[in-house]
Write a protein that holds these residues in place. Structure first.
Motif, PDB file in Angstrom:
ATOM      1  N   SER A   1     -39.089 146.054  34.356  1.00 20.03           N
ATOM      2  CA  SER A   1     -39.313 144.676  33.788  1.00 20.03           C
ATOM      3  C   SER A   1     -39.046 144.603  32.591  1.00 20.03           C
ATOM      4  O   SER A   1     -38.935 145.762  31.626  1.00 20.03           O
ATOM      5  N   LEU A   2     -39.058 143.349  31.879  1.00 17.07           N
ATOM      6  CA  LEU A   2     -38.772 143.567  30.282  1.00 17.07           C
ATOM      7  C   LEU A   2     -39.819 144.229  29.335  1.00 17.07           C
ATOM      8  O   LEU A   2     -39.537 144.910  28.619  1.00 17.07           O
ATOM      9  N   TRP A   3     -41.101 144.412  29.956  1.00 14.65           N
ATOM     10  CA  TRP A   3     -41.961 145.204  29.168  1.00 14.65           C
ATOM     11  C   TRP A   3     -42.099 146.464  29.358  1.00 14.65           C
ATOM     12  O   TRP A   3     -42.549 147.307  28.719  1.00 14.65           O
TER      13      TRP A   3
ATOM     14  N   GLN B   1     -31.540 151.749  29.346  1.00  8.27           N
ATOM     15  CA  GLN B   1     -32.176 152.804  28.549  1.00  8.27           C
ATOM     16  C   GLN B   1     -32.158 152.432  27.355  1.00  8.27           C
ATOM     17  O   GLN B   1     -31.253 151.890  26.545  1.00  8.27           O
ATOM     18  N   THR B   2     -33.202 152.453  26.545  1.00  6.24           N
ATOM     19  CA  THR B   2     -33.379 152.253  25.180  1.00  6.24           C
ATOM     20  C   THR B   2     -33.465 153.279  24.386  1.00  6.24           C
ATOM     21  O   THR B   2     -33.997 154.331  24.856  1.00  6.24           O
TER      22      THR B   2
ATOM     23  N   ALA C   1     -43.466 150.235  21.929  1.00  9.51           N
ATOM     24  CA  ALA C   1     -44.794 150.665  22.227  1.00  9.51           C
ATOM     25  C   ALA C   1     -45.822 150.240  21.045  1.00  9.51           C
ATOM     26  O   ALA C   1     -46.896 149.972  21.216  1.00  9.51           O
ATOM     27  N   TYR C   2     -45.056 150.420  19.820  1.00  8.13           N
ATOM     28  CA  TYR C   2     -45.958 149.834  18.903  1.00  8.13           C
ATOM     29  C   TYR C   2     -46.528 148.310  19.095  1.00  8.13           C
ATOM     30  O   TYR C   2     -47.725 148.013  18.663  1.00  8.13           O
ATOM     31  N   ILE C   3     -45.628 147.376  19.388  1.00  8.59           N
ATOM     32  CA  ILE C   3     -45.971 145.945  19.587  1.00  8.59           C
ATOM     33  C   ILE C   3     -46.849 145.931  20.703  1.00  8.59           C
ATOM     34  O   ILE C   3     -47.819 145.244  20.695  1.00  8.59           O
ATOM     35  N   ARG C   4     -46.754 146.687  21.683  1.00  8.92           N
ATOM     36  CA  ARG C   4     -47.712 146.608  22.790  1.00  8.92           C
ATOM     37  C   ARG C   4     -49.101 147.067  22.368  1.00  8.92           C
ATOM     38  O   ARG C   4     -50.019 146.467  22.848  1.00  8.92           O
ATOM     39  N   LYS C   5     -49.067 148.097  21.345  1.00  8.92           N
ATOM     40  CA  LYS C   5     -50.493 148.632  20.997  1.00  8.92           C
ATOM     41  C   LYS C   5     -51.295 147.562  19.789  1.00  8.92           C
ATOM     42  O   LYS C   5     -52.130 147.488  19.929  1.00  8.92           O
TER      43      LYS C   5
ATOM     44  N   ASN D   1     -32.861 146.239   8.680  1.00 12.89           N
ATOM     45  CA  ASN D   1     -31.345 145.575   9.302  1.00 12.89           C
ATOM     46  C   ASN D   1     -31.002 146.566  10.318  1.00 12.89           C
ATOM     47  O   ASN D   1     -30.877 145.813  11.555  1.00 12.89           O
ATOM     48  N   TYR D   2     -31.068 147.739  10.455  1.00 12.67           N
ATOM     49  CA  TYR D   2     -30.762 148.853  11.476  1.00 12.67           C
ATOM     50  C   TYR D   2     -31.725 148.335  12.715  1.00 12.67           C
ATOM     51  O   TYR D   2     -31.301 148.180  13.813  1.00 12.67           O
ATOM     52  N   LEU D   3     -33.066 148.384  12.398  1.00 14.56           N
ATOM     53  CA  LEU D   3     -33.989 148.331  13.567  1.00 14.56           C
ATOM     54  C   LEU D   3     -33.702 146.750  14.264  1.00 14.56           C
ATOM     55  O   LEU D   3     -33.642 146.560  15.409  1.00 14.56           O
ATOM     56  N   GLY D   4     -33.444 145.872  13.276  1.00 10.23           N
ATOM     57  CA  GLY D   4     -33.294 144.400  13.930  1.00 10.23           C
ATOM     58  C   GLY D   4     -32.003 144.472  14.927  1.00 10.23           C
ATOM     59  O   GLY D   4     -32.182 143.768  15.751  1.00 10.23           O
ATOM     60  N   ARG D   5     -30.919 145.183  14.391  1.00  5.46           N
ATOM     61  CA  ARG D   5     -29.825 144.889  15.122  1.00  5.46           C
ATOM     62  C   ARG D   5     -29.852 145.695  16.324  1.00  5.46           C
ATOM     63  O   ARG D   5     -29.463 145.270  17.346  1.00  5.46           O
ATOM     64  N   ILE D   6     -30.449 147.004  16.249  1.00  5.79           N
ATOM     65  CA  ILE D   6     -30.304 147.914  17.573  1.00  5.79           C
ATOM     66  C   ILE D   6     -31.218 147.348  18.575  1.00  5.79           C
ATOM     67  O   ILE D   6     -31.086 147.239  19.853  1.00  5.79           O
ATOM     68  N   PHE D   7     -32.395 146.919  17.978  1.00  2.46           N
ATOM     69  CA  PHE D   7     -33.342 146.061  19.009  1.00  2.46           C
ATOM     70  C   PHE D   7     -32.730 145.142  19.817  1.00  2.46           C
ATOM     71  O   PHE D   7     -32.968 144.870  20.744  1.00  2.46           O
ATOM     72  N   ARG D   8     -32.049 144.087  19.065  1.00  2.00           N
ATOM     73  CA  ARG D   8     -31.378 142.693  19.528  1.00  2.00           C
ATOM     74  C   ARG D   8     -30.465 143.451  20.593  1.00  2.00           C
ATOM     75  O   ARG D   8     -30.009 143.013  21.796  1.00  2.00           O
ATOM     76  N   GLU D   9     -29.401 144.453  20.292  1.00  2.00           N
ATOM     77  CA  GLU D   9     -28.340 144.998  21.100  1.00  2.00           C
ATOM     78  C   GLU D   9     -29.003 145.456  22.368  1.00  2.00           C
ATOM     79  O   GLU D   9     -28.395 145.282  23.411  1.00  2.00           O
ATOM     80  N   GLN D  10     -30.172 146.368  22.334  1.00  2.00           N
ATOM     81  CA  GLN D  10     -30.692 147.065  23.441  1.00  2.00           C
ATOM     82  C   GLN D  10     -31.549 145.970  24.270  1.00  2.00           C
ATOM     83  O   GLN D  10     -31.856 146.318  25.471  1.00  2.00           O
ATOM     84  N   THR D  11     -32.139 145.070  23.680  1.00  2.00           N
ATOM     85  CA  THR D  11     -33.160 144.146  24.613  1.00  2.00           C
ATOM     86  C   THR D  11     -32.494 142.788  24.832  1.00  2.00           C
ATOM     87  O   THR D  11     -33.189 142.194  25.741  1.00  2.00           O
TER      88      THR D  11
END
Length: 119
Positions: free
Chosen positions: A1-3, A9-10, A19-23, A43-53
């Protein structure tokens, strides 16, 4: 599931962000303060997060907050604006917009439907 991160794989960074967001979803979370927390550039976090999710970090966060709101709406003692507050929205109006966007119905309609199911 999404969550749970799903079958794709991320990276450890994205998993840590999720995990940080869930907490901490009830707190104020921005890409900037999350990146600081995880020792990454925004910038890196934003880009990789979007690519992987497939989601912008802010969208994933809001979607998660709405999922949490749905379970809180089952408690008739809680006012809808209190639910909004408990899941981390500083603005009730913005909560309403996000709820409609991700749940497809307003928070009030969602609650009313669930109350009818319980009768």
């Amino acid at each position: 599931s999404l969550w749970q991160g799903g079958p794709c794989q991320t990276s450890p960074l994205v998993s840590k962000a999720q995990a940080y967001i869930r907490k901490h979803y009830a707190e104020e979370i921005t890409l900037q303060n999350l990146a600081l927390e995880l020792f990454a550039s925004p910038n890196y976090l934003g880009r990789i997060f979007r690519e992987q999710t497939g989601y912008k970090l802010s969208d994933w966060l809001n979607k998660y907050r709405i999922e949490m709101a749905k379970s809180l709406l089952d408690d008739p003692e809680l006012k809808i604006y209190e639910v909004s507050d408990k899941v981390g929205f500083s603005s009730y109006k913005y909560f309403s917009v996000c709820f409609l966007k991700y749940a497809g119905v307003s928070a009030r309609d969602y609650r009313n439907r669930n109350m009818q199911k319980q009768d």
